[in-house]
Design an enzyme around this catalytic site. Structure first.
Site, short mmCIF file in Angstrom:
data_model
loop_
_atom_site.label_atom_id
_atom_site.label_comp_id
_atom_site.label_asym_id
_atom_site.label_seq_id
_atom_site.Cartn_x
_atom_site.Cartn_y
_atom_site.Cartn_z
N HIS A 106 55.66 34.03 39.97
CA HIS A 106 54.91 35.28 39.85
C HIS A 106 55.52 36.29 38.88
O HIS A 106 54.84 36.83 38.01
CB HIS A 106 54.76 35.93 41.23
CG HIS A 106 54.06 37.25 41.17
ND1 HIS A 106 54.72 38.44 40.96
CD2 HIS A 106 52.75 37.58 41.26
CE1 HIS A 106 53.85 39.44 40.93
NE2 HIS A 106 52.65 38.95 41.12
N ASP B 118 50.46 31.58 40.70
CA ASP B 118 50.60 32.25 39.41
C ASP B 118 51.29 31.31 38.41
O ASP B 118 52.26 30.65 38.76
CB ASP B 118 51.45 33.51 39.58
CG ASP B 118 50.92 34.40 40.68
OD1 ASP B 118 49.91 35.06 40.46
OD2 ASP B 118 51.52 34.39 41.79
N HIS C 285 47.97 33.47 49.68
CA HIS C 285 48.44 34.17 48.47
C HIS C 285 49.82 33.65 48.08
O HIS C 285 50.77 33.81 48.83
CB HIS C 285 48.49 35.67 48.77
CG HIS C 285 48.88 36.52 47.62
ND1 HIS C 285 49.95 37.39 47.67
CD2 HIS C 285 48.35 36.65 46.37
CE1 HIS C 285 50.05 38.03 46.53
NE2 HIS C 285 49.10 37.61 45.71
N GLU D 58 46.05 31.55 38.82
CA GLU D 58 46.06 32.84 38.10
C GLU D 58 47.02 32.75 36.92
O GLU D 58 48.21 32.47 37.11
CB GLU D 58 46.47 33.97 39.05
CG GLU D 58 46.36 35.31 38.35
CD GLU D 58 47.05 36.44 39.09
OE1 GLU D 58 47.27 36.36 40.30
OE2 GLU D 58 47.38 37.42 38.39
N GLU E 127 46.26 30.41 46.34
CA GLU E 127 46.34 31.06 45.02
C GLU E 127 47.75 30.87 44.51
O GLU E 127 48.71 30.83 45.31
CB GLU E 127 46.03 32.55 45.20
CG GLU E 127 46.05 33.37 43.92
CD GLU E 127 47.35 34.10 43.64
OE1 GLU E 127 47.41 34.79 42.62
OE2 GLU E 127 48.32 33.96 44.43
O1 G3P Z 1 45.09 36.95 42.17
C1 G3P Z 1 45.22 37.87 43.19
C2 G3P Z 1 46.61 38.44 43.22
O2 G3P Z 1 47.52 37.37 43.26
C3 G3P Z 1 46.89 39.33 42.04
O3 G3P Z 1 48.10 39.99 42.15
O4 G3P Z 1 50.39 40.32 41.44
O5 G3P Z 1 49.95 39.06 43.52
O6 G3P Z 1 49.47 38.05 41.31
P1 G3P Z 1 49.54 39.32 42.09
MG MG Z 2 48.59 36.18 41.82
#
Ligand code: G3P
Ligand code: MG
Length: 253
Positions: free
Chosen positions: A59, A46, A17, A119, A44
């Site tokens: 993020h 952002d 993450h 994302e 993952e």
């Molecule tokens: O995509 C899963 C997760 O990353 C969503 O929440 O706020 O950590 O981007 P966040």
């Molecule tokens: Mg995320």
């Protein structure tokens, strides 16, 4: 790519993450490189845009938590964003880390043969520009992209724009609070995956989503007990800040 082929990549069933974000500053090149070193197959990250339009990997809407800058990412030019220290907040050892561009992250992931979940975090009013920028960069990098590459968003508008622009993109919806009508949008957009806050999952909800043949990914899971429980319910993969701890723990079982 077929769902069964994508599922094959969820081994281990743990996604870094924001990279390996308990080991290196989140959403930096160091965090993605570390994920590879830890033996992960997926990360993952952002994406949002700078005031000058470039896609960057970060993020929060604001700079304060993960950089030495101030104010909103969307109000800062790419040149100014690139001057910020994106690592010292985590550990002075990472003081050379910068906010990476989407281009830099894609290059690293491709080189390291990592699969990715991109994302999109678009501020209201910037959805169209963000989607266009992301798709332009993906097109420029065709043939040199992480594979599989799953694109997700909390924003229905972002997902609709993505689907309109690409009939073949692998799309996933991100859901934070349970919505009884979750399936309507998934089906309209032809999502292949549901990315959901693990705290709202129950065995019945897992069965409901899996019965409709979506990949089911849960965030953010940082304890072994909870990881085992969710996987035993049928969740396909888990986003974790400490993927190495979970992978090692699951292997021991
Ligand atoms: O995509 C899963 C997760 O990353 C969503 O929440 O706020 O950590 O981007 P966040
Ligand atoms: Mg995320």
């Amino acid at each position: 790519m077929e769902l069964s082929a994508i599922k094959w990549f969820f081994s281990p069933a743990i996604i870094g993450h924001r990279g390996a974000s308990a080991t290196a500053p989140e959403n930096t090149l160091a965090a993605f490189f570390k994920a590879k070193q830890l033996g992960l197959h997926w990360v993952e990250f952002d994406v949002m845009v700078a005031s000058t339009g470039e896609a960057v990997v970060i993020h929060d809407d604001d700079l304060e938590r993960t950089t030495n800058g101030r104010g909103r990412v969307i109000d800062c030019s790419y040149t100014d964003l690139k001057k910020l220290d994106a690592g010292s907040w985590f550990d002075p050892l990472f003081s050379n880390e910068r906010i990476p561009s989407l281009q830099e992250v894609l290059q690293l992931l491709w080189r390291e043969r990592l699969a990715a979940n991109l994302e999109i975090k678009a501020l209201a009013g910037h959805e169209q520009a963000t989607v266009k920028q992301v798709l332009d960069i993906l097109e420029e990098n065709e043939g040199r992209l992480p594979s599989p590459l799953l694109i997700s968003s909390f924003s229905p508008l972002v997902l609709q724009l993505l689907r309109k622009a690409s009939s073949s993109a692998l799309l996933g919806i991100v859901i934070d609070a349970w919505q009884e009508d979750w399936h309507a949008l998934c089906s309209e957009i032809r999502c292949i995956s549901v990315h959901i806050n693990h705290e709202v999952l129950t065995p019945a909800r897992v069965r409901e989503i899996k019965a409709k043949e979506y990949l089911l990914l849960a965030y953010t899971v940082n304890t072994l007990d909870r990881a085992e429980e969710l996987l035993s319910w049928g969740v396909d993969a888990l986003f974790s800040d400490c993927p190495d701890v979970l992978v090692a723990g699951l292997k021991r079982k």
